[in-house]
Write an enzyme that holds these catalytic residues in place. Structure first.
Site, PDB file in Angstrom:
ATOM      1  N   TRP A 169       0.858  -1.185   0.000  1.00  0.00           N
ATOM      2  CA  TRP A 169       0.000   0.000   0.000  1.00  0.00           C
ATOM      3  C   TRP A 169       0.897   1.239   0.000  1.00  0.00           C
ATOM      4  CZ3 TRP A 169      -0.777   3.560   4.286  1.00  0.00           C
ATOM      5  CH2 TRP A 169      -1.581   4.642   3.915  1.00  0.00           C
TER       6      TRP A 169
ATOM      7  N   GLU B 289      -2.740  -2.558  -3.083  1.00  0.00           N
ATOM      8  CA  GLU B 289      -3.948  -2.041  -2.420  1.00  0.00           C
ATOM      9  C   GLU B 289      -4.239  -0.604  -2.855  1.00  0.00           C
ATOM     10  OE1 GLU B 289      -3.544  -1.841   1.859  1.00  0.00           O
ATOM     11  OE2 GLU B 289      -5.629  -1.251   2.165  1.00  0.00           O
TER      12      GLU B 289
ATOM     13  N   LYS C  71      -6.602   3.000  -3.014  1.00  0.00           N
ATOM     14  CA  LYS C  71      -7.290   3.841  -2.037  1.00  0.00           C
ATOM     15  C   LYS C  71      -7.876   5.060  -2.734  1.00  0.00           C
ATOM     16  CE  LYS C  71      -6.579   5.865   2.507  1.00  0.00           C
ATOM     17  NZ  LYS C  71      -5.859   5.745   3.759  1.00  0.00           N
TER      18      LYS C  71
ATOM     19  N   ASP D 285      -9.671  -3.075   0.321  1.00  0.00           N
ATOM     20  CA  ASP D 285      -9.888  -2.624   1.697  1.00  0.00           C
ATOM     21  C   ASP D 285     -11.293  -2.035   1.763  1.00  0.00           C
ATOM     22  OD1 ASP D 285     -10.022  -0.696   3.935  1.00  0.00           O
ATOM     23  OD2 ASP D 285      -7.885  -1.080   4.196  1.00  0.00           O
TER      24      ASP D 285
ATOM     25  N   HIS E  94     -11.769   1.821   1.410  1.00  0.00           N
ATOM     26  CA  HIS E  94     -11.012   2.579   0.407  1.00  0.00           C
ATOM     27  C   HIS E  94     -11.793   2.991  -0.825  1.00  0.00           C
ATOM     28  CE1 HIS E  94      -6.717   1.562   1.959  1.00  0.00           C
ATOM     29  NE2 HIS E  94      -7.530   1.991   2.897  1.00  0.00           N
TER      30      HIS E  94
ATOM     31  N   HIS F  76      -8.754  -6.414   3.070  1.00  0.00           N
ATOM     32  CA  HIS F  76      -8.558  -5.719   4.333  1.00  0.00           C
ATOM     33  C   HIS F  76      -9.944  -5.463   4.884  1.00  0.00           C
ATOM     34  CE1 HIS F  76      -4.193  -4.033   4.258  1.00  0.00           C
ATOM     35  NE2 HIS F  76      -4.260  -5.341   4.385  1.00  0.00           N
TER      36      HIS F  76
ATOM     37  N   ASP G  54     -12.773   6.474   5.706  1.00  0.00           N
ATOM     38  CA  ASP G  54     -11.876   5.343   5.952  1.00  0.00           C
ATOM     39  C   ASP G  54     -11.320   5.404   7.377  1.00  0.00           C
ATOM     40  OD1 ASP G  54     -10.197   3.157   5.475  1.00  0.00           O
ATOM     41  OD2 ASP G  54      -8.553   4.447   4.813  1.00  0.00           O
TER      42      ASP G  54
ATOM     43  N   ASP H 226     -11.219   3.180   9.810  1.00  0.00           N
ATOM     44  CA  ASP H 226     -10.610   1.980  10.389  1.00  0.00           C
ATOM     45  C   ASP H 226     -11.154   1.636  11.772  1.00  0.00           C
ATOM     46  OD1 ASP H 226      -8.524   1.046   8.375  1.00  0.00           O
ATOM     47  OD2 ASP H 226      -8.006   3.162   8.559  1.00  0.00           O
TER      48      ASP H 226
ATOM     49  N   ASP I  10      -7.806  -5.035   8.937  1.00  0.00           N
ATOM     50  CA  ASP I  10      -7.082  -3.763   8.934  1.00  0.00           C
ATOM     51  C   ASP I  10      -7.915  -2.699   9.634  1.00  0.00           C
ATOM     52  OD1 ASP I  10      -5.480  -1.614   8.513  1.00  0.00           O
ATOM     53  OD2 ASP I  10      -5.884  -1.429   6.373  1.00  0.00           O
TER      54      ASP I  10
END
Ligand code: RNT
Ligand code: ZN
Length: 420
Positions: free
Chosen positions: A186, A227, A229, A260, A263, A287, A295, A297, A327
């Site tokens: 990433w 990855e 984003k 992810d 993302h 992820h 995003d 997380d 993640d």
């Protein structure tokens, strides 16, 4: 929960599912074969051991300062051991390059070697956990807005060397554990505002990756994945490694794509991407995360996007081609708890999907019985899948139901609360 009650509820559930033609024990067996790649970075708020007091950069952020984060490799290992003792199944650990065992020395990113990860590899073998790896482009003086896609050839060279070294570390992990190490790449490169030279940076990112990937390494040991984003903090307007960039890159190079959950655009899920992408790339890495409006997380919980993702994986029959990794990084709550909730919720979502009478639903679909399909899907939500999960935990001698909460509280009292 009492053993007798768990067994009784399981037996009742088994009967109910059997009436739909679903074999609950087969579902448990399939779930047990899924190794979730547990991210090392929830334990210490993505600090790592290269420069633990340094600032987290690259457009990601942890918020909160709950006491007890791991600040040494041993603490992190202990935390992971605790986590795996509270979840059924065999799982993996995903390490970032900044988590090396540098023996108190400063080892720069273009200098890291497999030897810095030997103690991790030995420990992982001991506790029966396989390793995955991540190159680390963020949190470094040379990683401002641009790394592999920088206009500065020296900066690019530095990060290409980092990537090469990460590949060889991951390769050694794969060789030693007799199972390919998933190496996630990433690259946060991007800018806050209206960038004009978009294609130029993308061209550079492509060239940098191409150069490093010229070295061919067997996928028996190493599986590189890229990855994408949409945006990060400070890269709201432009991220070089966008979805189209890496989708194109992975397809062209027949390599793995990482999806992810946070993302993409706020209402865009990743579930529906699985069945498209797997027609064009060999495998996918996930992820699993939880975006809350962005995003962010957040810790993974059992919500609709997670259910849809699990259903897509199971219904498409691609369990072997999807590497499920986590993640998220929430520094505002007990970090062991954050891990355990996220892993168990991911398993519960997969289990629900595995307990679906999919063939029956497909038949309804073929016969154009759309109301009936809807009715079954709604009824399935209230089926006693949790009794099956509880039984699975019991079988594996893992705390059932919310029994893990008090174990985490004890670990907090005895261990994490005593950390500085
Ligand atoms: C950031 C990416 C990336 C990181 C980890 C720490 O938005 O999701 O995967 O979270 O590498
Ligand atoms: Zn991610």
């Amino acid at each position: 929960m009492k053993e007798e009650q768990i067994k009784r509820e399981y037996a009742a559930a088994k009967e109910q599912y059997a009436a739909l033609g679903v074999d609950v024990d087969k579902a448990i067996e399939k779930l047990n074969n899924v190794s979730i790649s547990i991210h090392c970075w929830q334990a210490d708020d993505v600090s790592g051991f290269e420069n633990p007091d340094g600032e987290l950069s690259g457009g990601i952020q942890t918020t909160g300062n709950y006491p007890g984060k791991a600040s040494t490799i041993n603490e992190l290992k202990k935390d992971i051991e605790k986590v795996v003792s509270l979840v059924p199944g065999n799982h993996r650990l995903s390490l970032h390059a900044i988590y090396g065992d540098f023996g108190g020395e400063f080892v720069d990113r273009d200098q890291i070697e497999p030897k810095h990860f030997h103690t991790w590899m030995d420990w992982a073998k001991e506790i029966g956990v396989k390793l995955d790896f991540n190159s680390t482009f963020f949190s470094h003086p040379k990683s401002g807005e641009y790394t592999l896609s920088s206009f500065d050839p020296e900066i690019r060279a530095f990060w290409k060397e980092h990537l090469r070294r990460c590949r060889s570390i991951a390769e050694e992990m794969g060789r030693r554990q007799g199972d390919a190490c998933i190496h996630n790449i990433w690259v946060h490169d991007g800018e806050k505002d209206k960038t004009v030279s978009r294609i130029q940076h993308r061209q550079l990112l492509k060239e940098s990756l191409d150069e490093v990937f010229e070295e061919k390494i067997s996928t028996d040991y190493l599986k590189d994945c890229v990855e994408c984003k949409l945006f990060g903090i400070g890269s709201e307007s432009y991220v070089v490694g966008s979805h189209e960039f890496y989708m194109g890159y992975a397809v062209k190079n027949n390599m793995l794509l990482t999806l992810d959950a946070g993302h993409f655009h706020p209402t865009e899920g990743i579930a529906d991407k699985i069945s498209s992408m797997l027609l064009f790339v060999p495998e996918i890495a996930l992820h699993v995360s939880r975006p809350e409006r962005w995003d962010s997380d957040h810790v993974v919980i059992l919500n609709d996007p997670l259910m849809e993702l699990s259903q897509e994986i199971v219904r498409s029959g691609v369990m072997e081609k999807v590497h499920i990794g986590l993640d998220y990084f929430d520094a505002s709550i007990n970090r062991i708890g954050a891990y355990v909730v996220g892993i168990r919720s991911t398993q519960k979502a997969l289990l629900q999907a595995l307990l679906e009478p999919t063939e029956k639903l497909r038949e309804l679909e073929k016969e154009d019985k759309r109301f009936q399909r809807m009715a079954y899907l709604e009824e399935l939500k209230a089926m006693p899948w949790n009794a099956v999960y509880n039984y699975y935990c019991l079988q594996q001698n893992i705390p059932v139901g919310n029994d893990y909460v008090s174990e985490i509280e004890t670990y907090e009292t005895e261990i994490t609360s005593k950390r500085k």
